[in-house]
Motif scaffolding. Structure first.
Motif, PDB file in Angstrom:
ATOM      1  N   ARG A 109       0.185  -1.343  -0.362  1.00  0.00           N
ATOM      2  CA  ARG A 109       0.010   0.368   0.331  1.00  0.00           C
ATOM      3  C   ARG A 109       0.783   1.049   0.056  1.00  0.00           C
ATOM      4  O   ARG A 109       0.760   2.221  -0.839  1.00  0.00           O
ATOM      5  CB  ARG A 109      -0.909  -0.012   1.214  1.00  0.00           C
ATOM      6  CG  ARG A 109      -1.870   1.293   1.112  1.00  0.00           C
ATOM      7  CD  ARG A 109      -3.217   1.073   1.890  1.00  0.00           C
ATOM      8  NE  ARG A 109      -1.882   1.074   3.907  1.00  0.00           N
ATOM      9  CZ  ARG A 109      -2.887   1.418   4.588  1.00  0.00           C
ATOM     10  NH1 ARG A 109      -4.456   1.096   4.545  1.00  0.00           N
ATOM     11  NH2 ARG A 109      -2.432   1.246   5.565  1.00  0.00           N
ATOM     12  N   ALA A 110       2.006   1.216   0.685  1.00  0.00           N
ATOM     13  CA  ALA A 110       2.953   2.410   1.000  1.00  0.00           C
ATOM     14  C   ALA A 110       3.494   2.637  -1.040  1.00  0.00           C
ATOM     15  O   ALA A 110       4.214   4.231  -1.412  1.00  0.00           O
ATOM     16  CB  ALA A 110       3.961   1.978   2.411  1.00  0.00           C
ATOM     17  N   ALA A 111       3.342   1.691  -1.060  1.00  0.00           N
ATOM     18  CA  ALA A 111       4.424   1.892  -2.330  1.00  0.00           C
ATOM     19  C   ALA A 111       3.436   1.884  -3.454  1.00  0.00           C
ATOM     20  O   ALA A 111       3.759   2.540  -4.566  1.00  0.00           O
ATOM     21  CB  ALA A 111       5.039   0.298  -3.028  1.00  0.00           C
ATOM     22  N   GLY A 112       2.159   1.980  -2.981  1.00  0.00           N
ATOM     23  CA  GLY A 112       0.940   2.355  -4.609  1.00  0.00           C
ATOM     24  C   GLY A 112      -0.055   1.778  -4.760  1.00  0.00           C
ATOM     25  O   GLY A 112      -0.734   1.826  -5.535  1.00  0.00           O
TER      26      GLY A 112
ATOM     27  N   ALA B 138      -6.301  -7.457   1.457  1.00  0.00           N
ATOM     28  CA  ALA B 138      -8.059  -7.063   1.405  1.00  0.00           C
ATOM     29  C   ALA B 138      -8.574  -6.768   2.686  1.00  0.00           C
ATOM     30  O   ALA B 138      -9.035  -6.024   2.312  1.00  0.00           O
ATOM     31  CB  ALA B 138      -9.287  -8.909   1.270  1.00  0.00           C
ATOM     32  N   ALA B 139      -8.167  -6.700   3.825  1.00  0.00           N
ATOM     33  CA  ALA B 139      -8.134  -6.146   4.757  1.00  0.00           C
ATOM     34  C   ALA B 139      -8.068  -4.537   4.810  1.00  0.00           C
ATOM     35  O   ALA B 139      -8.613  -3.414   5.271  1.00  0.00           O
ATOM     36  CB  ALA B 139      -7.428  -6.348   6.329  1.00  0.00           C
ATOM     37  N   LEU B 140      -6.725  -4.403   3.982  1.00  0.00           N
ATOM     38  CA  LEU B 140      -6.214  -3.036   3.693  1.00  0.00           C
ATOM     39  C   LEU B 140      -7.365  -2.242   2.441  1.00  0.00           C
ATOM     40  O   LEU B 140      -7.134  -1.192   2.178  1.00  0.00           O
ATOM     41  CB  LEU B 140      -4.634  -2.677   3.399  1.00  0.00           C
ATOM     42  CG  LEU B 140      -3.870  -3.004   4.954  1.00  0.00           C
ATOM     43  CD1 LEU B 140      -2.711  -2.651   4.493  1.00  0.00           C
ATOM     44  CD2 LEU B 140      -4.381  -2.278   5.996  1.00  0.00           C
ATOM     45  N   GLY B 141      -8.001  -3.164   2.328  1.00  0.00           N
ATOM     46  CA  GLY B 141      -8.358  -2.665   0.536  1.00  0.00           C
ATOM     47  C   GLY B 141      -8.457  -2.387  -0.300  1.00  0.00           C
ATOM     48  O   GLY B 141      -8.182  -1.932  -1.728  1.00  0.00           O
ATOM     49  N   ILE B 142      -6.858  -3.267  -0.871  1.00  0.00           N
ATOM     50  CA  ILE B 142      -6.177  -3.958  -1.916  1.00  0.00           C
ATOM     51  C   ILE B 142      -6.600  -4.999  -2.179  1.00  0.00           C
ATOM     52  O   ILE B 142      -6.882  -5.491  -1.885  1.00  0.00           O
ATOM     53  CB  ILE B 142      -4.476  -4.530  -1.521  1.00  0.00           C
ATOM     54  CG1 ILE B 142      -3.550  -2.785  -0.976  1.00  0.00           C
ATOM     55  CG2 ILE B 142      -3.725  -4.587  -2.906  1.00  0.00           C
ATOM     56  CD1 ILE B 142      -2.519  -3.424  -0.371  1.00  0.00           C
ATOM     57  N   ARG B 143      -6.849  -4.972  -3.442  1.00  0.00           N
ATOM     58  CA  ARG B 143      -7.576  -6.128  -4.879  1.00  0.00           C
ATOM     59  C   ARG B 143      -6.697  -6.664  -4.809  1.00  0.00           C
ATOM     60  O   ARG B 143      -5.158  -7.332  -4.858  1.00  0.00           O
ATOM     61  CB  ARG B 143      -7.959  -5.220  -5.852  1.00  0.00           C
ATOM     62  CG  ARG B 143      -9.296  -4.580  -6.005  1.00  0.00           C
ATOM     63  CD  ARG B 143      -9.476  -3.775  -7.285  1.00  0.00           C
ATOM     64  NE  ARG B 143      -9.467  -4.936  -8.570  1.00  0.00           N
ATOM     65  CZ  ARG B 143      -9.578  -5.115  -9.890  1.00  0.00           C
ATOM     66  NH1 ARG B 143      -9.525  -4.201 -10.125  1.00  0.00           N
ATOM     67  NH2 ARG B 143     -10.214  -6.426 -10.157  1.00  0.00           N
TER      68      ARG B 143
END
Length: 400
Positions: free
Chosen positions: A98-101, A120-125
């Motif tokens: 996530r930090a890398a975008g 998924a818990a962080l909203g990343i597909r």
């Protein structure tokens, strides 16, 4: 476990039975399982469902060490649980993406879905690939509550990864009989096959923490991870997933739920010198990452107690560090079984903690041969000082 078992466990009846069992049973034992099985079958429960549910109860008990409270709502296989990343470590992986975008990750070796849960818990597909159909079904059940996750029952290396902007891989490092595999060519899939993908997409790949530094690719950051003092993994990071500093080596130390990072940078090598008033044991991830100098930079007069052994010593106590466990040296003398036995008996020591590095002495065998009796407790460190095997009698610095 087979696909029919997964179907039973994910049915309304199966979910209800698992909820009942989880609510009633805190710790699984074989004796308890026999009693539960007998009672359930007498009430007319499907024997196959009962067997599958009790297997899950056993695995959920084991899984608490890795997944905490999440384990109560998950399905597992024996192999999948052994391979799975601890949830707190998986969360750190996901945070790095996530930090890398990155917003859409391909999990090339999904297993039971533990890493994908964190993404998924962080909203990343996350597109989860798992070649074993039963394990893929278990992953789908574990990820059912997350629309961000898609499970594909296929070999990821033969699939189109279009649309995914980064890759994650945790290749299996266990043989079919459960034994650990240490040769990267024997990983499933082989490590070289995974590394080829780093040429076209940012990649993170988990490897054995014991792999030699010399085989780490030159363009990768290698990070060793420990949880509450135990080294649990190493991970190679490529492209934008590498640390912004460009570090080649790093240690992630997780203690009490808090994360501490240590990176390689330009510091002078630690000299070797005489034993001081205190001795420090570096965290295992720090040792594996060859970051002793970085961990010791805040110590006064830090030096190695032996040039080839990872114990650091200093002349006075220093502040607490997540990377070092400190001990005050109470006594030190050359190792001799009779002398050590007499020393401990004189002080009424019956409980002995033995730490060691740089010696072949086995702590369990030593305690047996010492035949200690008494109510006092003590800690000794067995190591080498100069050319001699030595005993350090120590106490934690926190005791004063």
């Amino acid at each position: 476990m087979d696909l029919a078992d997964v179907a039973l466990l994910t049915s309304a009846t199966g979910r209800h039975l698992l909820e009942q069992l989880s609510a009633r049973v805190d710790t699984y034992t074989g004796e308890l399982a026999l009693k539960l099985a007998d009672g359930l079958r007498r009430r007319g429960a499907d024997p196959k469902l009962v067997a599958a549910a009790l297997t899950q109860l056993r695995l959920r008990t084991r899984a608490r060490a890795k997944f905490g409270d999440f384990a109560a709502d998950m399905l597992f296989t024996d192999h999948g649980l052994a391979q799975a990343t601890r949830i707190e470590v998986a969360a750190r992986h996901a945070e790095r993406y996530r930090a890398a975008g990155f917003t859409h990750v391909a999990d090339l070796t999904g297993g039971i879905g533990g890493d994908a849960l964190a993404f998924a818990a962080l909203g990343i597909r996350v597109r989860v690939f798992e070649s074993d159909p039963v394990t893929a079904a278990v992953a789908a059940a574990n990820l059912a509550a997350f629309p961000e996750a898609q499970v594909v029952a296929a070999d990821s290396l033969s699939q189109d990864l279009t649309g995914c902007d980064a890759l994650w891989a945790d290749p299996s490092r266990r043989a079919a009989d459960g034994r650990r595999v240490f040769d990267p060519a024997a990983y499933s899939p082989p490590l070289d096959a995974i590394l080829q993908l780093a040429e076209r997409s940012p990649l993170g790949v988990k490897v054995s923490p014991g792999l030699p530094h010399g085989i780490v690719p030159g363009e990768a950051e290698s990070q060793w991870v420990s949880v509450d003092g135990a080294v649990v993994e190493a991970t190679w990071w490529f492209g934008p997933l590498r640390a912004a500093s460009g570090a080649r080596r790093s240690a992630l130390v997780l203690r009490g739920g808090r994360a501490h990072h240590l990176m390689d940078d330009a510091v002078p090598p630690l000299p070797a010198g005489p034993l001081g008033a205190c001795v420090y044991e570096p965290d295992g991830a720090v040792i594996r990452a060859h970051l002793l100098e970085q961990a010791a930079r805040e110590l006064d007069d830090a030096r190695l107690a032996h040039p080839a052994i990872a114990y650091i010593t200093s002349d006075r106590a220093n502040g607490a560090s997540p990377f070092l466990t400190g001990w005050r040296v109470l006594d030190a003398f050359p190792f001799n079984l009779r002398r050590l036995r007499a020393y401990l008996r004189e002080r009424g020591v019956g409980q002995l903690v033995v730490k060691k590095r740089g010696t072949a002495v086995e702590p369990a065998e030593l305690r047996k041969r010492l035949q200690l009796r008494g109510d006092a407790a003590a800690t000794v460190i067995l190591t080498r000082l100069g050319a001699r095997q030595s005993v350090l009698v120590v106490e934690p610095l926190e005791t004063r």
